[in-house]
Design a protein around this motif. Structure first.
Motif, short mmCIF file in Angstrom:
data_model
loop_
_atom_site.label_atom_id
_atom_site.label_comp_id
_atom_site.label_asym_id
_atom_site.label_seq_id
_atom_site.Cartn_x
_atom_site.Cartn_y
_atom_site.Cartn_z
N ASN A 20 0.80 -1.22 0.00
CA ASN A 20 0.00 0.00 0.00
C ASN A 20 0.83 1.28 0.00
OD1 ASN A 20 -2.33 -1.43 -0.09
ND2 ASN A 20 -2.87 -1.16 2.06
N ALA A 21 2.11 1.20 -0.31
CA ALA A 21 2.87 2.43 -0.50
C ALA A 21 2.41 3.07 -1.80
CB ALA A 21 4.36 2.12 -0.57
N THR A 22 2.37 4.38 -1.84
CA THR A 22 1.86 5.07 -3.02
C THR A 22 2.99 5.50 -3.95
OG1 THR A 22 1.94 7.27 -2.03
CG2 THR A 22 -0.03 5.95 -1.60
N ILE A 23 2.64 5.64 -5.20
CA ILE A 23 3.59 6.17 -6.17
C ILE A 23 3.99 7.59 -5.79
CG2 ILE A 23 3.86 6.87 -8.58
CD1 ILE A 23 2.00 4.57 -9.33
N ASP A 24 3.04 8.34 -5.25
CA ASP A 24 3.30 9.72 -4.85
C ASP A 24 4.37 9.78 -3.76
OD1 ASP A 24 0.22 9.23 -5.38
OD2 ASP A 24 0.73 11.22 -6.15
N GLU A 25 4.31 8.83 -2.81
CA GLU A 25 5.30 8.79 -1.74
C GLU A 25 6.70 8.60 -2.32
OE1 GLU A 25 6.45 5.98 2.12
OE2 GLU A 25 4.55 5.71 1.08
N HIS A 27 7.79 9.32 -5.28
CA HIS A 27 8.23 10.52 -6.01
C HIS A 27 8.65 11.62 -5.04
CE1 HIS A 27 8.40 13.91 -8.70
NE2 HIS A 27 7.46 14.52 -7.99
N GLU A 28 7.82 11.91 -4.03
CA GLU A 28 8.11 13.03 -3.13
C GLU A 28 9.38 12.77 -2.31
OE1 GLU A 28 6.67 15.76 -3.46
OE2 GLU A 28 4.91 15.15 -4.62
N LYS A 29 9.59 11.52 -1.91
CA LYS A 29 10.79 11.22 -1.12
C LYS A 29 12.07 11.35 -1.93
CE LYS A 29 8.88 8.35 2.55
NZ LYS A 29 8.96 7.04 3.26
N SER A 30 11.94 11.24 -3.24
CA SER A 30 13.13 11.41 -4.08
C SER A 30 13.62 12.85 -4.07
CB SER A 30 12.82 10.98 -5.52
OG SER A 30 11.95 11.92 -6.15
N LEU A 31 12.81 13.78 -3.56
CA LEU A 31 13.17 15.20 -3.52
C LEU A 31 13.80 15.61 -2.19
CD1 LEU A 31 9.90 16.62 -5.14
CD2 LEU A 31 12.07 16.12 -6.28
N LEU A 32 13.83 14.69 -1.21
CA LEU A 32 14.41 15.00 0.09
C LEU A 32 15.93 15.03 0.02
CD1 LEU A 32 12.13 12.72 2.31
CD2 LEU A 32 11.89 15.19 1.93
N ARG A 33 16.53 15.79 0.93
CA ARG A 33 17.99 15.93 0.94
C ARG A 33 18.53 15.66 2.34
NH1 ARG A 33 17.60 21.89 -1.92
NH2 ARG A 33 16.41 21.22 -3.76
N LYS A 34 19.53 14.82 2.43
CA LYS A 34 20.12 14.50 3.72
C LYS A 34 21.06 15.63 4.14
CE LYS A 34 19.93 9.45 3.43
NZ LYS A 34 19.04 9.28 4.60
N SER A 35 20.77 16.24 5.29
CA SER A 35 21.61 17.35 5.75
C SER A 35 21.72 17.44 7.26
CB SER A 35 21.07 18.68 5.20
OG SER A 35 19.73 18.88 5.61
N LEU A 36 20.98 16.59 8.00
CA LEU A 36 20.98 16.67 9.46
C LEU A 36 21.98 15.68 10.06
CD1 LEU A 36 17.15 16.93 10.23
CD2 LEU A 36 18.84 18.75 10.30
N ARG A 37 22.99 16.24 10.72
CA ARG A 37 23.99 15.41 11.41
C ARG A 37 23.74 15.46 12.91
NH1 ARG A 37 27.94 14.01 7.82
NH2 ARG A 37 27.91 15.17 5.84
#
Length: 535
Positions: A20-25, A27-37
């Motif tokens: 039940n994971a969505t295609i939208d999820e 796509h949107e997660k591909s736009l996140l950026r790792k920056s928190l240390r």
């Protein structure tokens, strides 16, 4: 490795399949950026857990306020920290609390919980934080009235929103600087109290003043619970962290110890300087700071009026600016985290799809951020009107609504630990609550119990003060000038409205739920395992 619509896919490390994971999820997660240390997370949590806005609300209960502060650090803060350390390191997925509720109880429950969790923050930002910022500026710099007051409030709210919108790479410096400012404000205030005591003596209190009593207990517990919550907030941005499995438990431990110290010291300092009868929820910290700053220049008249002069006046303005920044960083940090939880509901199908949009430019949920700003602005305008010009009344009403909606959301979050221990026993747990299932039950039960207690006493202040032969009037727990019927209406209507919005959001998320990703596949950035029967 396979691909789905051009996006890399993989099975979860634990061997679970994504259902039940969505295609939208994806796509949107591909736009996140790792920056928190880890460095960022420590200061993020300090800004989250240590809020200067409620110090006066605790101190106005006298020495008993400090007694209950320490008591709840043991019976609530410790199990709460353990619980969040396990959840945050075991299920490090964008949306944090939303995902845990979704895994444990399904999308519908998660939709209701997340709306309460999210919306309590713009209510808090537009309510208690804004009135405190206005009061600090008016008391130490120049009085604000009418349009000037509204303009200042709007600038305060929308600076917080703008800070949440920009990329975490830059926005994270607001809580980082805010953490340093907190340390500076509390440290400077404590040193100034010592100087004040050496010159003028102190109000003081004797040992019996710390003896616990029921009336103060039910008044201060909701505020203290509100003070201590926030350990889960960075987990709303888990997929923007560099190493959440290692960093979450450690940063929770450090910030928890700091929270007790940074709350305890100023509360004791306020009680040393001012008698409890002169401490108000909105002005407690500011009034005490103003009085102790007279050691640098200023006078205190026989009726208690404080006038700062010379260096004292300059330091007063600096203290006010630092205090306002501390408030601003608190609001910004909570907006950053809670908005991400609501955005996760949006791209997962538990809220309108528009709320789940991640900005390709900033990597942040801009739509939810803007909606938070709108809600905060409406709350500010309505509260100014309802308060009739009384800052303390405005503060008490807004704080009550913010706390009750917050504690109600935790009624769906805290029980997830026990549930996920049973439904996802094979997930890798870098940190476990000690004691096996017994330890999990104790941590989950204690935290849920205190959330229930805080919610009940907020919705009905004074409950129990006249029971079992005890003396007292329950209505004395109400804000001055507000009757029982009016108060209950102000508290209950927002809760009912938010729950109705949660149901509406779930219904509007139906189209997103139909756009499911290929069964058995999950994006390379998402290691979540979901039970096959999850709805």
């Amino acid at each position: 490795m396979t691909t789905f619509e051009g996006i890399p896919m993989a099975r979860t490390p634990a061997g679970h399949t994504l259902v039940n994971a969505t295609i939208d999820e994806i796509h949107e997660k591909s736009l996140l950026r790792k920056s928190l240390r880890r460095f960022d997370l420590v200061f993020f949590l300090i800004c989250t857990v240590v809020g200067l806005d409620t110090i006066g609300a605790v101190a106005k209960n006298g020495a008993q306020g400090f007694t209950w502060l320490i008591f709840l650090a043991v019976v609530f803060l410790v199990p709460y920290g353990l619980l969040m350390a396990e959840l945050g390191s075991t299920f490090p997925f964008e949306g944090g609390p939303y995902v845990w509720c979704r895994l444990a109880f399904g999308r519908f429950v998660a939709a209701l919980v997340t709306v309460l969790y999210w919306c309590s923050n713009p209510i808090w930002l537009g309510g208690t934080l804004t009135i405190l910022a206005v009061s600090a500026f008016s008391d130490f710099v120049t009085p604000l009235h009418g349009p000037a007051e509204v303009v200042f409030a709007l600038a305060f709210i929308w600076f917080a929103v703008a800070s949440a919108i920009v990329s975490f790479r830059f926005g994270k410096w607001v809580p980082s600087v805010g953490a340093f400012v907190r340390l500076a404000v509390v440290g400077f205030f404590t040193v100034s109290v010592l100087l004040y005591a050496a010159r003028n003596g102190v109000h003081g209190f004797d040992a019996p003043a710390f003896a616990p009593g029921y009336a103060v207990f039910i008044a201060v517990v909701p505020v203290l619970i509100f003070n201590y919550v926030g350990f889960e907030l960075p987990s709303s941005a888990s997929e923007e962290m560099v190493d959440p499995r290692r960093d979450v438990p450690r940063t929770i431990a450090w910030s928890g110890a700091g929270a007790v110290l940074l709350y305890g010291l100023p509360v004791l300092a306020i009680l040393l300087v001012l008698p409890a009868s002169r401490v108000t929820g909105v002005g407690g910290f500011l009034d005490a700071a103003k009085e102790v700053l007279t050691v640098y220049g200023g006078t205190v008249s026989p009726d208690g009026t404080v006038t700062l002069t010379g260096t004292g006046k300059i330091l007063g303005a600096v203290t006010a600016a630092a205090f306002i920044w501390a408030l601003l960083s608190s609001g910004t940090t909570w907006i950053m985290g809670a908005d991400r939880a609501q955005a996760a509901a949006g791209f997962d199908g538990a809220a309108p799809r528009a709320l789940g949009r991640i900005s390709p430019r900033f990597g942040t949920p801009v739509t939810v951020n803007l909606l938070s700003g709108v809600v905060s602005t409406v709350v500010m305008l309505v509260a100014f009107r309802l308060s009739g010009g009384s800052a303390d009344r405005y503060f008490t009403i807004a704080l009550g609504v913010a706390i009750s909606t917050t504690t109600m959301s935790y009624l769906g979050i805290f029980p997830t630990l026990v549930r996920l221990r049973r439904t996802h026993p094979d997930e890798h747990r870098p940190f476990r609550v000690p004691g096996g299932m017994t330890g999990a039950w104790i941590a989950g039960s204690l935290t849920t119990f205190w959330a229930v207690v805080a919610t009940v006493w907020l919705l009905w202040p004074g409950l129990g003060v006249d029971w079992f032969g005890a003396s007292g009037n329950p209505d004395q727990a109400l804000p001055a000038g507000i009757g029982r019927a009016a108060f209950e209406l102000i508290q209950v209507v927002p809760v009912v409205l938010l729950l109705a919005i949660g149901v509406l959001f779930y219904v509007l998320g139906a189209p997103t739920r139909t756009r499911r990703a290929a069964p058995g596949e999950v994006s390379a950035t998402d290691e979540r395992g979901m039970a096959p029967d999850e709805r």
